[in-house]
Scaffold this motif. Structure first.
Motif, PDB file in Angstrom:
ATOM      1  N   GLY A 252       5.228 -20.268  25.198  1.00 25.87           N
ATOM      2  CA  GLY A 252       6.280 -19.990  24.233  1.00 25.87           C
ATOM      3  C   GLY A 252       5.870 -19.022  23.147  1.00 25.87           C
ATOM      4  O   GLY A 252       5.050 -18.118  23.352  1.00 25.87           O
ATOM      5  N   LYS A 253       6.430 -19.190  21.956  1.00 18.35           N
ATOM      6  CA  LYS A 253       6.125 -18.319  20.821  1.00 18.35           C
ATOM      7  C   LYS A 253       4.698 -18.511  20.328  1.00 18.35           C
ATOM      8  O   LYS A 253       4.184 -17.672  19.588  1.00 18.35           O
ATOM      9  CB  LYS A 253       7.104 -18.586  19.673  1.00 18.35           C
ATOM     10  N   GLU A 254       4.073 -19.608  20.716  1.00 20.19           N
ATOM     11  CA  GLU A 254       2.714 -19.877  20.248  1.00 20.19           C
ATOM     12  C   GLU A 254       1.674 -19.038  20.988  1.00 20.19           C
ATOM     13  O   GLU A 254       0.525 -18.969  20.565  1.00 20.19           O
ATOM     14  CB  GLU A 254       2.392 -21.369  20.402  1.00 20.19           C
TER      15      GLU A 254
ATOM     16  N   ASN B 187       0.411 -15.399  21.930  1.00 16.13           N
ATOM     17  CA  ASN B 187       0.597 -14.016  21.488  1.00 16.13           C
ATOM     18  C   ASN B 187       0.515 -13.000  22.616  1.00 16.13           C
ATOM     19  O   ASN B 187       1.057 -11.903  22.500  1.00 16.13           O
ATOM     20  CB  ASN B 187      -0.434 -13.677  20.407  1.00 16.13           C
TER      21      ASN B 187
ATOM     22  N   ASN C 277       6.535 -10.614  26.521  1.00 17.19           N
ATOM     23  CA  ASN C 277       5.356 -10.371  25.685  1.00 17.19           C
ATOM     24  C   ASN C 277       4.082 -10.162  26.506  1.00 17.19           C
ATOM     25  O   ASN C 277       3.048 -10.778  26.263  1.00 17.19           O
ATOM     26  CB  ASN C 277       5.155 -11.510  24.688  1.00 17.19           C
TER      27      ASN C 277
ATOM     28  N   SER D  60       9.137  -5.108  24.644  1.00 18.54           N
ATOM     29  CA  SER D  60       9.386  -6.386  23.977  1.00 18.54           C
ATOM     30  C   SER D  60       9.899  -6.137  22.555  1.00 18.54           C
ATOM     31  O   SER D  60       9.701  -5.055  21.997  1.00 18.54           O
ATOM     32  CB  SER D  60       8.099  -7.211  23.926  1.00 18.54           C
TER      33      SER D  60
ATOM     34  N   SER E 135       8.802  -7.055  19.680  1.00 20.36           N
ATOM     35  CA  SER E 135       7.769  -6.771  18.685  1.00 20.36           C
ATOM     36  C   SER E 135       6.499  -6.255  19.339  1.00 20.36           C
ATOM     37  O   SER E 135       6.283  -6.427  20.544  1.00 20.36           O
ATOM     38  CB  SER E 135       7.434  -8.033  17.875  1.00 20.36           C
TER      39      SER E 135
ATOM     40  N   GLY F 189       4.181  -9.520  16.029  1.00 15.50           N
ATOM     41  CA  GLY F 189       5.033  -9.551  14.846  1.00 15.50           C
ATOM     42  C   GLY F 189       4.562  -8.605  13.766  1.00 15.50           C
ATOM     43  O   GLY F 189       3.355  -8.473  13.516  1.00 15.50           O
TER      44      GLY F 189
ATOM     45  N   ASP G  83       8.650  -6.820  28.423  1.00 14.33           N
ATOM     46  CA  ASP G  83       9.318  -7.954  29.065  1.00 14.33           C
ATOM     47  C   ASP G  83       9.713  -7.522  30.469  1.00 14.33           C
ATOM     48  O   ASP G  83      10.305  -6.446  30.646  1.00 14.33           O
ATOM     49  CB  ASP G  83      10.567  -8.365  28.292  1.00 14.33           C
TER      50      ASP G  83
ATOM     51  N   LYS H   8      17.355  -7.353  20.200  1.00 16.34           N
ATOM     52  CA  LYS H   8      16.340  -8.023  19.390  1.00 16.34           C
ATOM     53  C   LYS H   8      15.295  -7.031  18.908  1.00 16.34           C
ATOM     54  O   LYS H   8      14.850  -7.088  17.761  1.00 16.34           O
ATOM     55  CB  LYS H   8      15.682  -9.148  20.196  1.00 16.34           C
TER      56      LYS H   8
ATOM     57  N   LYS I 177      14.208  -6.198  15.083  1.00 19.50           N
ATOM     58  CA  LYS I 177      12.831  -6.397  14.642  1.00 19.50           C
ATOM     59  C   LYS I 177      12.210  -5.111  14.107  1.00 19.50           C
ATOM     60  O   LYS I 177      11.358  -5.152  13.209  1.00 19.50           O
ATOM     61  CB  LYS I 177      11.986  -6.924  15.811  1.00 19.50           C
TER      62      LYS I 177
END
Length: 374
Positions: free
Chosen positions: A96-98, A100, A137, A157, A159, A313, A330, A353, A357
């Protein structure tokens, strides 16, 4: 003249798809030990993430292992999970988002071109009822090796990620920053030292590491006005990593933890996962996070760490210490007609998105809306 090795034939490859982490563990650890990968692809990180985040979100593990030859040795492993999006069953990376950086694990001699990979993904999809792969990502290359899963047709992606190569000495590190920047940091440190005893802690362990992580989570919850950092899955996940490979660093003022960093070192690369600093305005104006970051870089140099990254980010402090913008992509791979219908819409959503961003004003408004929603 050395002849290039032939591509591996898809017909020579067998597939196993596991829903149990332990069933894939032996293959996973063999490939992780040698494949170009980040700490986020480790067995423990992915398993712990699933147990704290994935299971409660209704995700189902889909760990794909490709094998080759008579001894069925592992050639590649993709750590995925499936979920429902309306009528679609989508497979995405665990983490997930955790996480990088998202990568598959590929043996050094895995000679799989784009056509072969798409064929293998479709074969695994048929066995698991998957309509679409949404592989986000992904670095286009990692540690100088091209990422096989960054397939042609992938889109950028939302970011970037940020990283840098570390020099051999502290004097070379200092030379990267202007005299004005170094002067400002010295003044900020001196200002804090007038307020009390300032101590940099690196590589905390045991109960002290837990104490620092508790402070990190509380500081993020306060500054971001996001209670999810203080309780629930995020807290369980971060504290669960303590005692494993997670490194914990802190800056204290009269024993009060005023800034933190937590991350992983894997094969000479430190990847920062989380950082925080206190919301106290008098302390925050002296940039304790920046001071700790520069001290952390010196600590890494002393240990011979060669690469450093601050993850995904955009942020001012990342640009200040990182000279490399890491492009991420992606990748969408439809596996059924329904997946092919959905892919253009999901690709368009990714582009929207990214537009938000990469526009500071739009991003600031979105961040404020999220804060108000919380």
């Amino acid at each position: 003249m050395e002849l290039s090795r032939p591509e591996t034939s898809v017909d020579e490859i067998s597939l196993d798809v596991f829903s149990c982490f332990e069933a894939a563990r032996a293959d996973w650890e063999v490939l992780f030990a040698n494949a170009p990968a980040s700490a986020y692809q480790s067995f423990s990180f992915e398993r712990d993430w699933y147990e704290t985040f994935g299971r409660t979100r209704g995700l189902t593990p889909m760990i794909v292992v490709a094998r080759h030859g008579e001894n069925a040795r592992p050639l590649a492993l993709l750590a995925l999970a499936t979920s429902r999006l309306g009528p679609l069953r989508i497979a995405q990376f665990l983490g997930g988002k955790e996480s990088n950086f998202n990568l598959g694990l590929f043996a050094a001699d895995a000679r799989l071109d784009a056509a072969a990979l798409r064929a293998l993904l479709r074969r695994a999809a048929r066995a698991n009822g998957v309509d679409l792969y949404r592989l986000g990502n992904q670095p286009q290359a990692f540690e100088g090796v091209v990422n096989p899963l960054a397939l042609p047709g992938s889109c950028a992606s939302p970011s970037f990620a940020y990283g840098t190569s570390l020099p051999a000495t502290a004097s070379e590190l200092d030379a990267r920053f202007s005299a004005d920047t170094r002067k400002k940091l010295r003044k900020k440190q001196a200002r804090l030292e007038k307020m009390g005893a300032l101590v940099f802690e690196h590589g905390a362990t045991g109960a002290r590491a837990t104490e620092i992580l508790e402070a990190l989570l509380a500081q993020k919850a306060e500054r971001l006005q996001d209670p999810s950092f203080a309780s629930g899955a995020m807290r369980d996940f971060v504290l669960g990593l303590c005692g494993g490979s997670l490194e914990v660093h802190a800056l204290t003022l009269d024993a009060r933890i005023i800034a933190t960093y937590a991350g992983f070192t894997h094969r000479g690369r430190f990847s920062a996962m989380l950082n925080s600093f206190v919301a106290d305005e008098e302390i925050a104006r002296s940039s304790p996070g920046d001071l700790l970051l520069h001290s952390l870089l010196r600590d890494l140099l002393s240990r011979g760490v060669a690469r450093f990254d601050l993850g995904v980010g955009e942020a001012r402090y990342k640009n200040a210490v990182c000279d490399e913008t890491i492009a991420l992509v992606d990748t969408l791979v439809p596996a059924t007609p329904l997946g092919a219908l959905a892919a253009p819409a999901l690709s368009a959503l990714t582009r929207v998105k990214r537009a938000v961003k990469q526009n500071p004003r739009l991003l600031a408004k979105l961040t404020e809306l999220r804060r108000l929603a919380r």
